[in-house]
Motif scaffolding. Structure first.
Motif, PDB file in Angstrom:
ATOM      1  N   THR A   1     -31.865 -13.981 -14.485  1.00  0.00           N
ATOM      2  CA  THR A   1     -33.232 -13.886 -15.025  1.00  0.00           C
ATOM      3  C   THR A   1     -34.161 -14.815 -14.249  1.00  0.00           C
ATOM      4  O   THR A   1     -35.284 -14.462 -13.906  1.00  0.00           O
ATOM      5  CB  THR A   1     -33.216 -14.276 -16.523  1.00  0.00           C
ATOM      6  N   ARG A   2     -33.644 -15.989 -13.935  1.00  0.00           N
ATOM      7  CA  ARG A   2     -34.459 -16.992 -13.220  1.00  0.00           C
ATOM      8  C   ARG A   2     -34.742 -16.553 -11.779  1.00  0.00           C
ATOM      9  O   ARG A   2     -35.843 -16.738 -11.274  1.00  0.00           O
ATOM     10  CB  ARG A   2     -33.701 -18.326 -13.242  1.00  0.00           C
ATOM     11  N   ILE A   3     -33.747 -15.966 -11.117  1.00  0.00           N
ATOM     12  CA  ILE A   3     -33.964 -15.641  -9.693  1.00  0.00           C
ATOM     13  C   ILE A   3     -35.039 -14.563  -9.561  1.00  0.00           C
ATOM     14  O   ILE A   3     -35.858 -14.600  -8.647  1.00  0.00           O
ATOM     15  CB  ILE A   3     -32.640 -15.240  -8.978  1.00  0.00           C
ATOM     16  N   LEU A   4     -35.074 -13.630 -10.515  1.00  0.00           N
ATOM     17  CA  LEU A   4     -36.129 -12.615 -10.407  1.00  0.00           C
ATOM     18  C   LEU A   4     -37.496 -13.252 -10.682  1.00  0.00           C
ATOM     19  O   LEU A   4     -38.475 -12.952  -9.982  1.00  0.00           O
ATOM     20  CB  LEU A   4     -35.876 -11.426 -11.342  1.00  0.00           C
TER      21      LEU A   4
ATOM     22  N   LEU B   1     -38.422 -16.248  -9.975  1.00  0.00           N
ATOM     23  CA  LEU B   1     -38.813 -16.980  -8.766  1.00  0.00           C
ATOM     24  C   LEU B   1     -39.175 -16.019  -7.637  1.00  0.00           C
ATOM     25  O   LEU B   1     -40.111 -16.271  -6.860  1.00  0.00           O
ATOM     26  CB  LEU B   1     -37.667 -17.913  -8.335  1.00  0.00           C
ATOM     27  N   ALA B   2     -38.455 -14.903  -7.554  1.00  0.00           N
ATOM     28  CA  ALA B   2     -38.760 -13.911  -6.507  1.00  0.00           C
ATOM     29  C   ALA B   2     -40.148 -13.306  -6.730  1.00  0.00           C
ATOM     30  O   ALA B   2     -40.877 -13.030  -5.773  1.00  0.00           O
ATOM     31  CB  ALA B   2     -37.699 -12.819  -6.487  1.00  0.00           C
ATOM     32  N   LEU B   3     -40.522 -13.133  -7.997  1.00  0.00           N
ATOM     33  CA  LEU B   3     -41.854 -12.588  -8.288  1.00  0.00           C
ATOM     34  C   LEU B   3     -42.945 -13.558  -7.815  1.00  0.00           C
ATOM     35  O   LEU B   3     -43.976 -13.138  -7.300  1.00  0.00           O
ATOM     36  CB  LEU B   3     -42.000 -12.301  -9.786  1.00  0.00           C
ATOM     37  N   GLU B   4     -42.674 -14.859  -7.960  1.00  0.00           N
ATOM     38  CA  GLU B   4     -43.652 -15.845  -7.453  1.00  0.00           C
ATOM     39  C   GLU B   4     -43.781 -15.734  -5.938  1.00  0.00           C
ATOM     40  O   GLU B   4     -44.876 -15.794  -5.382  1.00  0.00           O
ATOM     41  CB  GLU B   4     -43.220 -17.273  -7.812  1.00  0.00           C
ATOM     42  N   GLU B   5     -42.644 -15.560  -5.259  1.00  0.00           N
ATOM     43  CA  GLU B   5     -42.692 -15.410  -3.789  1.00  0.00           C
ATOM     44  C   GLU B   5     -43.424 -14.132  -3.407  1.00  0.00           C
ATOM     45  O   GLU B   5     -44.197 -14.103  -2.447  1.00  0.00           O
ATOM     46  CB  GLU B   5     -41.275 -15.380  -3.192  1.00  0.00           C
TER      47      GLU B   5
ATOM     48  N   GLN C   1     -37.344 -10.316   3.415  1.00  0.00           N
ATOM     49  CA  GLN C   1     -37.431 -11.783   3.306  1.00  0.00           C
ATOM     50  C   GLN C   1     -36.330 -12.240   2.372  1.00  0.00           C
ATOM     51  O   GLN C   1     -36.377 -11.939   1.176  1.00  0.00           O
ATOM     52  CB  GLN C   1     -38.785 -12.177   2.704  1.00  0.00           C
ATOM     53  N   VAL C   2     -35.367 -12.956   2.927  1.00  0.00           N
ATOM     54  CA  VAL C   2     -34.214 -13.377   2.127  1.00  0.00           C
ATOM     55  C   VAL C   2     -34.388 -14.836   1.697  1.00  0.00           C
ATOM     56  O   VAL C   2     -34.804 -15.677   2.492  1.00  0.00           O
ATOM     57  CB  VAL C   2     -32.905 -13.222   2.939  1.00  0.00           C
ATOM     58  N   PHE C   3     -34.072 -15.090   0.432  1.00  0.00           N
ATOM     59  CA  PHE C   3     -34.104 -16.455  -0.114  1.00  0.00           C
ATOM     60  C   PHE C   3     -32.777 -16.719  -0.818  1.00  0.00           C
ATOM     61  O   PHE C   3     -32.204 -15.807  -1.415  1.00  0.00           O
ATOM     62  CB  PHE C   3     -35.226 -16.611  -1.152  1.00  0.00           C
ATOM     63  N   TRP C   4     -32.352 -17.966  -0.771  1.00  0.00           N
ATOM     64  CA  TRP C   4     -31.152 -18.354  -1.527  1.00  0.00           C
ATOM     65  C   TRP C   4     -31.582 -19.142  -2.759  1.00  0.00           C
ATOM     66  O   TRP C   4     -32.534 -19.950  -2.708  1.00  0.00           O
ATOM     67  CB  TRP C   4     -30.248 -19.228  -0.659  1.00  0.00           C
ATOM     68  N   LEU C   5     -30.850 -18.930  -3.851  1.00  0.00           N
ATOM     69  CA  LEU C   5     -31.074 -19.716  -5.066  1.00  0.00           C
ATOM     70  C   LEU C   5     -30.138 -20.924  -5.007  1.00  0.00           C
ATOM     71  O   LEU C   5     -28.923 -20.767  -4.833  1.00  0.00           O
ATOM     72  CB  LEU C   5     -30.767 -18.877  -6.311  1.00  0.00           C
ATOM     73  N   ILE C   6     -30.734 -22.097  -5.151  1.00  0.00           N
ATOM     74  CA  ILE C   6     -29.971 -23.346  -5.062  1.00  0.00           C
ATOM     75  C   ILE C   6     -30.098 -24.099  -6.388  1.00  0.00           C
ATOM     76  O   ILE C   6     -31.203 -24.211  -6.942  1.00  0.00           O
ATOM     77  CB  ILE C   6     -30.532 -24.249  -3.925  1.00  0.00           C
ATOM     78  N   GLY C   7     -28.978 -24.573  -6.885  1.00  0.00           N
ATOM     79  CA  GLY C   7     -28.972 -25.398  -8.102  1.00  0.00           C
ATOM     80  C   GLY C   7     -27.916 -26.480  -7.944  1.00  0.00           C
ATOM     81  O   GLY C   7     -26.804 -26.173  -7.486  1.00  0.00           O
TER      82      GLY C   7
END
Ligand SMILES: CC(C)(COP(=O)(O)OP(=O)(O)OC[C@H]1O[C@@H](n2cnc3c(N)ncnc32)[C@H](O)[C@@H]1OP(=O)(O)O)[C@@H](O)C(=O)NCCC(=O)NCCS
Length: 194
Positions: A118-121, A123-127, A71-77
């Motif tokens: 640090t943030r992307i991991l 958020l990935a843990l929430e997913e 499952q691929v997600f992109w980080l957007i800011g």
């Protein structure tokens, strides 16, 4: 403020410049483009197909035999593509179980050292929790200090180090004579109250 989203044609321009940055540092497959058979030109010409193929990695039905669900997600800011994370819900190959783990991530070179790793991991843990995982295996190379730090900051508990065999070192574009271990960490995912 940044968030994860599924790959989308809406982020075409910033994704393409991010992909070019990964290529320039020799990480040709951070974006999965090479894995899916797209070089930079093909990405530009057939971006919609690429996004479609990327989304299909999440669906067992659409996968070629022997491929692992991803499952691929992109980080957007600020409306821009900053990096990606991928979650492999099933550690269904010896490689994933030993070296790959449940979650991978990368931040485009021009946006590093600003806390996004640090943030992307986080958020990935929430997913991963939403996908029903209760604990996840996360790995990093012993010389990847930023990644080690990211895992520790997100609650990773060190389990063991596995020496990387020559073919894996080569697959990661490294000298097969090097001495690198894959560090294995576990993170417990506490279920969220209903
Ligand atoms: C690893 C990676 C995701 C880090 O992304 P990032 O956005 O720079 O990470 P952060 O800004 O959250 O930094 C995480 C920590 O590493 C430190 N750090 C980051 N880059 C560093 C560097 N080049 N040298 C030393 N420390 C560094 C930061 O200071 C921070 O530590 P702190 O919380 O104690 O201040 C990024 O370098 C990357 O995409 N690398 C290529 C792919 C990769 O290695 N993925 C991980 C596979 S396991």
């Amino acid at each position: 403020m940044c968030f994860l989203t599924r790959p989308s044609e809406a982020y075409r321009d910033s994704f393409l410049s991010g992909a070019a940055e990964f290529c320039a540092e020799g990480r040709t497959d951070s974006t999965y483009a090479e894995f899916l058979g797209y070089d930079q030109k093909a990405l530009e010409r057939h971006f919609g197909d690429f996004v479609h193929d990327l989304l299909n990695l999440a669906s067992d039905d659409a996968l070629p035999r022997g491929w692992q669900q991803d499952q691929v997600f992109w980080l957007i800011g600020g409306g821009q593509y900053l990096g990606q994370t991928s979650i492999r819900p099933h550690l269904s190959s010896r490689y994933l179980l030993t070296y790959g783990g449940h979650i991978g991530y990368s931040i485009r070179p021009s946006r590093r050292r600003q806390g996004y790793g640090t943030r992307i991991l986080a958020l990935a843990l929430e997913e991963a929790r939403r996908l029903g995982l209760q604990r996840v295996l996360i790995t990093c190379n012993s010389d990847n200090l930023p990644s080690k730090r990211i895992i520790e900051q997100n609650g990773g508990r060190y389990e063991s180090a596995m020496a990387m065999p020559a073919h894996l070192l080569r697959a990661e574009g490294r000298s097969a004579n090097g001495q690198v271990d894959k560090l294995r960490y576990w993170i417990e995912l506490v279920p969220q109250p209903a």
